[in-house]
Design a protein around this motif. Structure first.
Motif, PDB file in Angstrom:
ATOM      1  N   GLN A  70      -1.872   6.273   5.884  1.00 42.82           N
ATOM      2  CA  GLN A  70      -2.825   5.208   5.218  1.00 42.82           C
ATOM      3  C   GLN A  70      -2.419   3.944   4.794  1.00 42.82           C
ATOM      4  O   GLN A  70      -3.179   3.068   4.540  1.00 42.82           O
ATOM      5  CB  GLN A  70      -3.437   6.184   4.049  1.00 42.82           C
ATOM      6  CG  GLN A  70      -3.936   7.391   4.220  1.00 42.82           C
ATOM      7  CD  GLN A  70      -4.469   8.220   2.940  1.00 42.82           C
ATOM      8  OE1 GLN A  70      -3.578   8.584   2.241  1.00 42.82           O
ATOM      9  NE2 GLN A  70      -5.734   8.348   2.642  1.00 42.82           N
ATOM     10  N   MET A 109       4.491  14.185  -1.554  1.00 45.05           N
ATOM     11  CA  MET A 109       3.951  13.350  -0.451  1.00 45.05           C
ATOM     12  C   MET A 109       4.330  13.812   0.791  1.00 45.05           C
ATOM     13  O   MET A 109       5.442  13.856   1.118  1.00 45.05           O
ATOM     14  CB  MET A 109       4.188  11.794  -0.918  1.00 45.05           C
ATOM     15  CG  MET A 109       3.445  11.113  -0.014  1.00 45.05           C
ATOM     16  SD  MET A 109       4.039   9.389  -0.368  1.00 45.05           S
ATOM     17  CE  MET A 109       3.659   8.303   1.136  1.00 45.05           C
ATOM     18  N   GLU A 137     -14.347   7.014  -5.180  1.00 49.93           N
ATOM     19  CA  GLU A 137     -13.409   5.813  -4.740  1.00 49.93           C
ATOM     20  C   GLU A 137     -14.009   4.801  -4.170  1.00 49.93           C
ATOM     21  O   GLU A 137     -13.936   3.458  -4.288  1.00 49.93           O
ATOM     22  CB  GLU A 137     -12.525   6.504  -3.721  1.00 49.93           C
ATOM     23  CG  GLU A 137     -11.411   7.438  -4.088  1.00 49.93           C
ATOM     24  CD  GLU A 137     -10.526   8.085  -2.956  1.00 49.93           C
ATOM     25  OE1 GLU A 137     -10.166   7.161  -2.118  1.00 49.93           O
ATOM     26  OE2 GLU A 137     -10.353   9.277  -3.139  1.00 49.93           O
ATOM     27  N   ASN A 189       0.633  11.032   4.929  1.00 52.24           N
ATOM     28  CA  ASN A 189      -0.003  10.168   3.969  1.00 52.24           C
ATOM     29  C   ASN A 189       0.507   8.692   4.106  1.00 52.24           C
ATOM     30  O   ASN A 189      -0.338   7.757   4.121  1.00 52.24           O
ATOM     31  CB  ASN A 189       0.340  10.565   2.489  1.00 52.24           C
ATOM     32  CG  ASN A 189      -0.534  11.583   1.967  1.00 52.24           C
ATOM     33  OD1 ASN A 189       0.090  12.879   1.913  1.00 52.24           O
ATOM     34  ND2 ASN A 189      -1.508  11.662   1.725  1.00 52.24           N
ATOM     35  N   ARG A 195       1.916   2.076  -3.282  1.00 48.03           N
ATOM     36  CA  ARG A 195       0.954   2.244  -4.419  1.00 48.03           C
ATOM     37  C   ARG A 195       0.709   3.942  -3.919  1.00 48.03           C
ATOM     38  O   ARG A 195       0.544   4.682  -4.623  1.00 48.03           O
ATOM     39  CB  ARG A 195      -0.248   1.624  -4.156  1.00 48.03           C
ATOM     40  CG  ARG A 195      -0.264   0.239  -4.522  1.00 48.03           C
ATOM     41  CD  ARG A 195      -1.629  -0.489  -4.586  1.00 48.03           C
ATOM     42  NE  ARG A 195      -2.747   0.355  -5.373  1.00 48.03           N
ATOM     43  CZ  ARG A 195      -3.042   0.129  -6.391  1.00 48.03           C
ATOM     44  NH1 ARG A 195      -2.401  -0.631  -7.273  1.00 48.03           N
ATOM     45  NH2 ARG A 195      -3.927   0.752  -6.989  1.00 48.03           N
ATOM     46  N   ILE A 196       1.086   4.241  -2.754  1.00 45.23           N
ATOM     47  CA  ILE A 196       0.588   5.713  -2.365  1.00 45.23           C
ATOM     48  C   ILE A 196       1.792   6.768  -2.933  1.00 45.23           C
ATOM     49  O   ILE A 196       1.488   7.663  -3.365  1.00 45.23           O
ATOM     50  CB  ILE A 196       0.588   5.817  -0.941  1.00 45.23           C
ATOM     51  CG1 ILE A 196      -0.855   5.359  -0.319  1.00 45.23           C
ATOM     52  CG2 ILE A 196       0.527   7.283  -0.450  1.00 45.23           C
ATOM     53  CD1 ILE A 196      -1.034   4.712   1.210  1.00 45.23           C
ATOM     54  N   GLU A 197       2.811   6.128  -2.637  1.00 43.87           N
ATOM     55  CA  GLU A 197       4.145   6.973  -3.332  1.00 43.87           C
ATOM     56  C   GLU A 197       3.870   6.883  -4.772  1.00 43.87           C
ATOM     57  O   GLU A 197       3.981   8.159  -5.199  1.00 43.87           O
ATOM     58  CB  GLU A 197       5.298   6.138  -2.845  1.00 43.87           C
ATOM     59  CG  GLU A 197       5.701   6.217  -1.301  1.00 43.87           C
ATOM     60  CD  GLU A 197       6.968   5.446  -1.171  1.00 43.87           C
ATOM     61  OE1 GLU A 197       7.311   5.539   0.062  1.00 43.87           O
ATOM     62  OE2 GLU A 197       7.118   4.344  -1.849  1.00 43.87           O
ATOM     63  N   PHE A 225       1.334   7.088  -6.528  1.00 45.17           N
ATOM     64  CA  PHE A 225      -0.103   8.075  -6.743  1.00 45.17           C
ATOM     65  C   PHE A 225       0.500   9.407  -6.981  1.00 45.17           C
ATOM     66  O   PHE A 225       0.233  10.281  -7.673  1.00 45.17           O
ATOM     67  CB  PHE A 225      -0.997   7.892  -5.750  1.00 45.17           C
ATOM     68  CG  PHE A 225      -2.164   8.623  -5.758  1.00 45.17           C
ATOM     69  CD1 PHE A 225      -3.330   8.257  -6.431  1.00 45.17           C
ATOM     70  CD2 PHE A 225      -2.160   9.940  -5.224  1.00 45.17           C
ATOM     71  CE1 PHE A 225      -4.403   9.169  -6.578  1.00 45.17           C
ATOM     72  CE2 PHE A 225      -3.363  11.048  -5.461  1.00 45.17           C
ATOM     73  CZ  PHE A 225      -4.509  10.452  -6.060  1.00 45.17           C
ATOM     74  N   PHE A 226       1.257   9.732  -5.899  1.00 48.56           N
ATOM     75  CA  PHE A 226       2.029  11.348  -5.924  1.00 48.56           C
ATOM     76  C   PHE A 226       2.863  11.507  -6.922  1.00 48.56           C
ATOM     77  O   PHE A 226       2.841  12.356  -7.313  1.00 48.56           O
ATOM     78  CB  PHE A 226       2.532  11.618  -4.427  1.00 48.56           C
ATOM     79  CG  PHE A 226       1.393  11.607  -3.138  1.00 48.56           C
ATOM     80  CD1 PHE A 226       0.824  13.160  -3.440  1.00 48.56           C
ATOM     81  CD2 PHE A 226       0.973  10.619  -2.362  1.00 48.56           C
ATOM     82  CE1 PHE A 226      -0.023  13.168  -2.220  1.00 48.56           C
ATOM     83  CE2 PHE A 226       0.025  11.093  -1.723  1.00 48.56           C
ATOM     84  CZ  PHE A 226      -0.488  12.244  -1.418  1.00 48.56           C
ATOM     85  N   SER A 240       0.877  -1.090   0.102  1.00 55.37           N
ATOM     86  CA  SER A 240      -0.032   0.031  -0.004  1.00 55.37           C
ATOM     87  C   SER A 240       0.862   1.244  -0.143  1.00 55.37           C
ATOM     88  O   SER A 240       0.459   2.185  -0.615  1.00 55.37           O
ATOM     89  CB  SER A 240      -0.977   0.194   1.358  1.00 55.37           C
ATOM     90  OG  SER A 240      -1.893  -0.968   1.378  1.00 55.37           O
ATOM     91  N   THR A 262      -5.803   7.533  -2.390  1.00 56.64           N
ATOM     92  CA  THR A 262      -4.788   6.852  -1.791  1.00 56.64           C
ATOM     93  C   THR A 262      -5.002   5.884  -0.732  1.00 56.64           C
ATOM     94  O   THR A 262      -4.116   5.080  -0.196  1.00 56.64           O
ATOM     95  CB  THR A 262      -4.007   7.998  -0.999  1.00 56.64           C
ATOM     96  OG1 THR A 262      -4.668   9.058  -0.336  1.00 56.64           O
ATOM     97  CG2 THR A 262      -3.268   8.899  -2.065  1.00 56.64           C
TER      98      THR A 262
END
Length: 420
Positions: free
Chosen positions: A117, A110, A155, A114, A98-100, A102-103, A95, A133
């Motif tokens: 999450q 970021m 989402e 964040n 994936r968040i990194e 996304f930004f 996860s 995110t």
């Protein structure tokens, strides 16, 4: 199985946003054959959320929560659910990556919060979020299940459809199959009266009515060992509904909207269309233009808000405006027929009314709307009385205009060879 819905967010309690998630989730769960007896909204407060969650788990097999999965300190849903289920939070590297990403792909900075999450309850099923995110989560323990979904509908809805629905479908043997019968031009109470005997005697399949803006949907749902068997159970019920409602049914396909059905009708019969609107200000044209392929049939759309525009654009008579007023059967008729002459379209639709909140009178109250439809020279005008806010009156007018357009086309071709 019994499911309970809990929507989290102080902004919902304060009325800052409309809780569309509850309506969506309730409808989806009903379609899956899950029983839902309670729904709750709780603010961003850990103790109150903990109590709400404990109560829900005491009376339901599955609790679905939406909201409160963000990066800020008031986003407490995940932490509270983990505490209730006694599942410690651990960093989920997948996860976090994936968040990194996304930004990074959006060229955005970021911030450290964040990373919060990417913390997930140990042993939870992690649901990837393709549109944001915050990942979704499924917590299982002691025969109970908690499903955590992000709050933004763009989402939540895809995540439910792609990840949660398949999960829920596997919890019980067999499958759930639904068919939606969509009815226009008829109120919810009348529809309910006409199917009450079916509802009273239902077992498998079941029939459930849902009121929409200007429409009523009847969802027929069956549970069976496989899809083929479920479809066979649903088929006779759908046939019975078709016998009862006839041409008022515009589709039995889930993804077909009223405007899609109208555009398909125009395309099938090679008809062109133009719109002329006053109080709806182009909303009718916009609904039609939303449909792919409409360029084959849509010729033009006019917004004639003033009396001068009505006269200049489509030739509404000055005498008609003076004698009957802009909101009248006569003017709606002249708007429709005048538009047909100017645009040479096969079908023209006019809308004139009083959307409010001002401008009404005893003789012509707020909500009075006249809609005209001209199909190849034959013009029909209907008078409507809508209630509610300005926005609701305008939306109701558009739905009524689409319904009248469809009905007039069907009536025109009922005496000829109709192709649908």
């Amino acid at each position: 199985m019994v499911v309970e819905l809990v929507c989290v967010g102080t902004e919902i309690l304060l009325g800052n946003i409309v809780n569309t998630n509850a309506a969506y989730l309730a409808e989806q769960c009903a379609g899956l054959g899950l029983s839902c007896y309670y729904q709750s909204v709780v603010g961003d407060n850990a103790e109150r959320l903990k109590g709400t969650l404990a109560t829900a788990l005491g009376r339901a097999d599955i609790v679905i929560l939406s909201g409160g999965l963000g990066p800020t300190t008031d986003d407490l849903t995940k932490e509270t659910a983990a505490a209730v289920m006694e599942m410690p939070l651990v960093m989920d590297e997948h996860s976090l990556e994936r968040i990194e990403e996304f930004f990074r792909t959006r060229h955005l900075e970021m911030t450290d919060n964040n990373k919060k999450q990417a913390l997930v309850p140990q042993g939870a099923i992690v649901l990837d979020n393709a549109n944001g995110t915050a990942p979704g989560l499924i917590l299982e323990k002691g025969g109970k299940r908690i499903i955590l979904l992000p709050g933004p509908p763009n989402e939540l809805c895809p995540m439910f459809e792609n990840s949660v629905r398949p999960y829920l479908e596997k919890l019980e043997p067999g499958i759930i199959y639904s068919k939606t019968v969509k009815i226009c031009g008829m109120g919810e109470s009348k529809v309910a009266t006409l199917v009450q005997d079916l509802i009273d005697s239902q077992t498998n399949p079941t029939v459930a009515p849902y009121a929409k803006m200007g429409e009523v949907h009847l969802r027929v749902t069956a549970r069976a060992q496989d899809e083929k068997e479920a479809k066979q159970l649903v088929k006779p019920m759908v046939k019975e509904l078709k016998n009862r409602f006839g041409a008022d049914i515009y589709t039995t396909e889930e993804n077909v909207t009223l405007e899609r059905a109208v555009v398909d009708l125009l395309l099938a019969n090679e008809l062109t269309v133009s719109t002329i609107e006053s109080c709806t200000g182009g909303m009718l044209a916009a609904r039609l233009i939303n449909i792919p392929g409409v360029s084959e049939v849509f010729k033009s759309g006019y917004i004639t808000y003033s009396n001068k525009a009505k006269r200049k654009v489509v030739g509404v008579k000055k005498s008609s405006l003076h004698k009957y007023g802009a909101v009248s059967e006569q003017v709606a008729r002249e708007m429709a027929t005048g538009s047909a002459m100017v645009t040479k379209a096969d079908v023209t639709v006019s809308v004139t009314g009083i959307a409010g909140p001002d401008g009404g009178s005893t003789e012509k109250p707020v909500g009075l709307v006249y809609i005209g439809c001209c199909v190849k020279g034959k013009t029909t005008v209907r008078e409507y009385h809508f209630t509610g806010s300005r926005a609701k009156i305008r939306e109701s007018s558009v739905s009524a205009a689409l319904t009248l357009m469809r009905r007039c086309i069907l009536e025109y071709y009922s005496e000829t060879t109709f192709r649908s």
